[in-house]
Design a protein around this motif. Structure first.
Motif, PDB file in Angstrom:
ATOM      1  N   SER A 179       0.845  -1.198   0.000  1.00 59.50           N
ATOM      2  CA  SER A 179       0.000   0.000   0.000  1.00 59.50           C
ATOM      3  C   SER A 179       0.876   1.241   0.000  1.00 59.50           C
ATOM      4  CB  SER A 179      -0.904   0.017   1.240  1.00 59.50           C
ATOM      5  OG  SER A 179      -0.135   0.222   2.420  1.00 59.50           O
ATOM      6  N   ALA A 180       0.303   2.358  -0.449  1.00 56.99           N
ATOM      7  CA  ALA A 180       1.061   3.617  -0.504  1.00 56.99           C
ATOM      8  C   ALA A 180       1.590   3.996   0.868  1.00 56.99           C
ATOM      9  CB  ALA A 180       0.163   4.724  -1.058  1.00 56.99           C
ATOM     10  N   GLU A 181       0.733   3.825   1.906  1.00 60.60           N
ATOM     11  CA  GLU A 181       1.144   4.197   3.269  1.00 60.60           C
ATOM     12  C   GLU A 181       2.304   3.324   3.756  1.00 60.60           C
ATOM     13  OE1 GLU A 181      -3.274   5.044   2.828  1.00 60.60           O
ATOM     14  OE2 GLU A 181      -1.923   3.376   2.367  1.00 60.60           O
ATOM     15  N   ALA A 182       2.243   2.034   3.455  1.00 55.59           N
ATOM     16  CA  ALA A 182       3.302   1.119   3.882  1.00 55.59           C
ATOM     17  C   ALA A 182       4.621   1.443   3.180  1.00 55.59           C
ATOM     18  CB  ALA A 182       2.892  -0.326   3.598  1.00 55.59           C
ATOM     19  N   ILE A 183       4.542   1.733   1.887  1.00 52.20           N
ATOM     20  CA  ILE A 183       5.749   2.087   1.138  1.00 52.20           C
ATOM     21  C   ILE A 183       6.414   3.315   1.749  1.00 52.20           C
ATOM     22  CG2 ILE A 183       6.661   2.903  -1.082  1.00 52.20           C
ATOM     23  CD1 ILE A 183       4.412   1.309  -2.436  1.00 52.20           C
ATOM     24  N   ILE A 184       5.620   4.339   2.030  1.00 49.06           N
ATOM     25  CA  ILE A 184       6.177   5.578   2.567  1.00 49.06           C
ATOM     26  C   ILE A 184       6.734   5.371   3.966  1.00 49.06           C
ATOM     27  CG2 ILE A 184       5.694   7.985   3.145  1.00 49.06           C
ATOM     28  CD1 ILE A 184       5.661   7.173   0.119  1.00 49.06           C
ATOM     29  N   LEU A 185       6.060   4.562   4.788  1.00 44.16           N
ATOM     30  CA  LEU A 185       6.554   4.282   6.139  1.00 44.16           C
ATOM     31  C   LEU A 185       7.949   3.675   6.087  1.00 44.16           C
ATOM     32  CD1 LEU A 185       6.337   3.881   9.202  1.00 44.16           C
ATOM     33  CD2 LEU A 185       5.101   1.747   8.748  1.00 44.16           C
ATOM     34  N   PHE A 186       8.125   2.614   5.296  1.00 46.46           N
ATOM     35  CA  PHE A 186       9.427   1.951   5.235  1.00 46.46           C
ATOM     36  C   PHE A 186      10.446   2.796   4.469  1.00 46.46           C
ATOM     37  CE2 PHE A 186       6.683  -1.674   6.181  1.00 46.46           C
ATOM     38  CZ  PHE A 186       7.393  -2.232   7.237  1.00 46.46           C
ATOM     39  N   ARG A 187       9.991   3.535   3.496  1.00 49.35           N
ATOM     40  CA  ARG A 187      10.877   4.449   2.770  1.00 49.35           C
ATOM     41  C   ARG A 187      11.474   5.469   3.737  1.00 49.35           C
ATOM     42  NH1 ARG A 187       8.921   8.566  -2.130  1.00 49.35           N
ATOM     43  NH2 ARG A 187      10.957   9.540  -2.500  1.00 49.35           N
ATOM     44  N   ALA A 188      10.628   6.081   4.554  1.00 45.91           N
ATOM     45  CA  ALA A 188      11.087   7.110   5.491  1.00 45.91           C
ATOM     46  C   ALA A 188      11.989   6.509   6.560  1.00 45.91           C
ATOM     47  CB  ALA A 188       9.877   7.800   6.132  1.00 45.91           C
ATOM     48  N   PHE A 189      11.593   5.353   7.111  1.00 44.99           N
ATOM     49  CA  PHE A 189      12.381   4.734   8.182  1.00 44.99           C
ATOM     50  C   PHE A 189      13.770   4.335   7.679  1.00 44.99           C
ATOM     51  CE2 PHE A 189      13.818   0.791  10.262  1.00 44.99           C
ATOM     52  CZ  PHE A 189      14.011   1.286  11.547  1.00 44.99           C
ATOM     53  N   LEU A 190      13.826   3.654   6.545  1.00 40.74           N
ATOM     54  CA  LEU A 190      15.114   3.214   6.006  1.00 40.74           C
ATOM     55  C   LEU A 190      15.986   4.407   5.615  1.00 40.74           C
ATOM     56  CD1 LEU A 190      13.851   0.234   3.806  1.00 40.74           C
ATOM     57  CD2 LEU A 190      15.181   0.064   5.929  1.00 40.74           C
ATOM     58  N   ALA A 191      15.364   5.443   5.046  1.00 45.93           N
ATOM     59  CA  ALA A 191      16.119   6.648   4.686  1.00 45.93           C
ATOM     60  C   ALA A 191      16.675   7.329   5.935  1.00 45.93           C
ATOM     61  CB  ALA A 191      15.229   7.617   3.909  1.00 45.93           C
ATOM     62  N   ALA A 192      15.877   7.357   7.008  1.00 43.03           N
ATOM     63  CA  ALA A 192      16.320   7.975   8.269  1.00 43.03           C
ATOM     64  C   ALA A 192      17.546   7.249   8.814  1.00 43.03           C
ATOM     65  CB  ALA A 192      15.195   7.962   9.290  1.00 43.03           C
ATOM     66  N   VAL A 193      17.534   5.927   8.753  1.00 40.69           N
ATOM     67  CA  VAL A 193      18.668   5.139   9.234  1.00 40.69           C
ATOM     68  C   VAL A 193      19.919   5.446   8.418  1.00 40.69           C
ATOM     69  CG1 VAL A 193      19.604   2.794   9.472  1.00 40.69           C
ATOM     70  CG2 VAL A 193      17.232   3.275  10.131  1.00 40.69           C
ATOM     71  N   PHE A 194      19.765   5.482   7.111  1.00 46.74           N
ATOM     72  CA  PHE A 194      20.898   5.747   6.221  1.00 46.74           C
ATOM     73  C   PHE A 194      21.442   7.168   6.438  1.00 46.74           C
ATOM     74  CE2 PHE A 194      22.764   7.224   2.226  1.00 46.74           C
ATOM     75  CZ  PHE A 194      23.661   6.199   1.950  1.00 46.74           C
TER      76      PHE A 194
END
Length: 285
Positions: free
Chosen positions: A32-47
């Motif tokens: 889902s769009a919301e799930a994609i953005i959640l993991f996109r933001a979290f992984l980007a934050a870690v990086f």
């Protein structure tokens, strides 16, 4: 001066190329769009956090006012991404990206409200060319048509993106661009955390490589470079020049997923490319 301009323009266009990968990735990640953005933001934050620690970039904000402002910036960034991915899934890469690129015309009208600059007639004319392309793209004016729904989501996404960019502009002179992106990713992650409790993540493992790609290449690298470009260009100028993003996205979609644009898409894309060329030459002066 000319070499500096060429360097800044090149970085803006390179950032645009990286960001444009979101079109194909957003369309074809099976979540889902919301799930994609959640993991996109979290992984980007870690990086980005790892990068900031390596570069010894200070992550602290200087005032409560800045903290509140960046919470709003993060909210509009998240809203922009979610609605944009809905636009992609309801239409196709070309139309989803092109409809979101009504944001230059929105920015041209909103920027005087956020800065001391006056409404620039040239920006309005150029941004309106982008808007005309939207009318060419609409197959039929029916809310039951998923393409039109996709375009409407794209326009909402554009409005949120314009507000985010304009609010962020005042912070780029004070804070490092990576630091600003880190705080935005944290806010987006927090806001979308409830998705973990009702989302479907059965495909998460298979989609993880694409999520990593959109988190690192598109977000951590591309969007951080884009934020950095705000130091050298007005938001309206950066918006119009970065409107070449749909062209990059259409080419990427054709090369990697064989999505062939129709004749109307070529017309809309040509109008956008024309505005980019004109504004690139005009802003140099």
């Amino acid at each position: 001066m000319e070499n500096s301009y060429i360097k800044n323009l090149s970085f803006l266009l390179l950032a645009t190329l990286f960001v444009s990968t979101s079109g194909v990735l957003g369309k074809y990640i099976n979540l889902s769009a919301e799930a994609i953005i959640l993991f996109r933001a979290f992984l980007a934050a870690v990086f980005i956090y790892g990068f900031c620690k390596f570069k010894k970039i200070d992550l602290k904000l200087k005032s409560k006012k800045d903290r509140f402002s960046l919470v709003l910036v993060g909210f509009f960034m998240g809203a922009h991404w979610v609605t944009y991915f809905y636009a992609l899934k309801l239409s196709n890469v070309a139309i989803g990206m092109l409809s979101m690129y009504t944001f230059p015309v929105i920015t041209a009208f909103l920027e005087p409200l956020f800065t001391k600059s006056k409404l620039n007639l040239i920006h309005v004319v150029l941004a309106t060319l982008v808007l005309i392309g939207m009318f060419i793209l609409v197959p039929e004016f029916s809310l039951e048509n998923t393409y039109l729904q996709g375009i409407l989501f794209g326009v909402v996404s554009a409005f949120c993106y314009s507000l985010r960019n304009l609010m962020l502009k005042k912070h780029v002179k004070t804070y490092n661009s990576s630091m600003l992106m880190f705080h935005q990713m944290i806010i987006v992650t927090i806001l979308l955390t409830p998705v973990l409790f009702f989302g479907d993540f059965s495909n998460l493992k298979s989609e993880l490589p694409l999520l990593m790609l959109v988190a690192i290449l598109t977000t951590a690298i591309g969007h951080t470079m884009m934020v950095n470009s705000f130091k050298h260009f007005s938001i309206s100028t950066a918006s119009i020049i970065s409107s070449v993003q749909p062209i990059f996205g259409i080419i990427i979609a054709y090369l990697f997923v064989n999505e062939i644009p129709d004749f109307n898409t070529f017309i809309g894309g040509s109008l956008i490319l024309l505005t980019v060329i004109i504004e690139s030459i005009r802003s140099k002066k």
